[in-house]
Design an enzyme around this catalytic site. Structure first.
Site, PDB file in Angstrom:
ATOM      1  N   GLY A   1       0.794  -1.217   0.000  1.00 40.86           N
ATOM      2  CA  GLY A   1       0.000   0.000   0.000  1.00 40.86           C
ATOM      3  C   GLY A   1       0.818   1.253   0.000  1.00 40.86           C
ATOM      4  N   CYS A   2       2.023   1.232  -0.523  1.00 35.56           N
ATOM      5  CA  CYS A   2       2.841   2.434  -0.603  1.00 35.56           C
ATOM      6  C   CYS A   2       2.070   3.502  -1.358  1.00 35.56           C
ATOM      7  CB  CYS A   2       4.140   2.134  -1.338  1.00 35.56           C
ATOM      8  SG  CYS A   2       5.149   3.576  -1.678  1.00 35.56           S
TER       9      CYS A   2
END
Length: 272
Positions: free
Chosen positions: A108-109
């Site tokens: 989920g960067c």
């Protein structure tokens, strides 16, 4: 869809003793988000609530303006992972094509693949005025999270994002290995049910970074409450967007960093 958990063999040490056993850990899966069969992003995520994730990601990225802009959505398992296959209305597809970029990020960067520093710190949209909350409401909201975090109760390794109102309590909660993904899933869940975020609290089980503020602002959430502290840039962007940013929310209290006006005078006297 695959189970969001998987058993993992482990050896547990307790003092000088070792014991074989199994721990249930969260599954982390490559998830491709495709629009009209063109891959726009590949994220690592928990394989649960992926319809919500696809819609929420599309909203927070500005690819769509409302859930109905996605004309078709299919979740498909492939040998390498999972594809969220979406078909967009023509005008949305044209807009996406003009600014197409590809990104691949860990868990989920929120910033991987951005092509400029300005894109990373873009101002968040202004949120509606919303309503006021008492300290008791905020603490009640945070207490409501833990019992609903089913995946985290099993694995102790995932984040949660939730929405709470005084009238309805915990309206929705979503979990993921990535905190950004959890918030996107929450955004998608609210969009699918037509739930407005302007009269409640967005709750986070993580620290608050600037991307989390940007996503919450896109959701139209006037108040963010998080277990951990915010970053300096998150405070700056929340202030500019008109968001009340609350951190370090624990059983004995919390800290308000921006827009104290949404906290009742009783809390204002306490802070002062």
């Amino acid at each position: 869809m695959p189970d969001p958990t998987v058993p993992a063999a482990r050896i547990a040490w307790r003092g000088d003793a070792a014991q074989d056993g199994v721990r249930v850990v969260p599954r982390e899966t490559p998830v491709a988000l495709t629009y009209n069969r063109s891959t726009h992003a590949v994220m690592l995520a928990s394989p649960a609530d992926l319809e919500d994730f696809a819609i929420g990601f599309s909203l927070s990225e500005g690819i769509i303006g409302k859930a109905a802009d996605i004309q078709a959505l299919e979740i498909v398992e492939v040998p390498q992972g999972i594809e969220c296959r979406m078909d967009l209305a023509d005008e949305r597809l044209d807009a996406l094509t003009k600014r197409q970029r590809r990104l691949a990020g860990p868990s989920g960067c929120g910033l991987c693949g951005l092509d400029s520093l300005a894109a990373a710190i873009r101002p968040a949209p202004a949120v509606p005025p919303g309503r006021s909350f008492t300290p008791a409401m905020i603490q009640d909201a945070m207490r409501s999270m833990q019992p609903a975090q089913v995946l985290n109760a099993i694995t102790r390794a995932v984040h949660a994002a939730a929405f709470w109102t005084p009238e309805h309590g915990l309206v929705a909660l979503r979990e993921d290995v990535g905190r950004h993904n959890a918030l996107d899933k929450l955004s998608g869940a609210l969009a699918r049910t037509g739930t407005s975020a302007d009269d409640g609290l967005v709750l986070l089980s993580s620290r608050v970074s600037v991307e989390m503020v940007q996503k919450a602002a896109t959701l139209g959430a006037p108040v963010i409450v998080a277990i951990s502290a915010p970053t300096s840039l998150a405070i700056e962007v929340a202030d500019g967007a008109g968001i009340t940013l609350i951190g370090v929310a624990r059983s004995d209290g919390f800290e308000v960093f921006t827009h104290l006006n949404r906290i009742t005078p009783r809390m204002a006297r306490h802070v002062a």
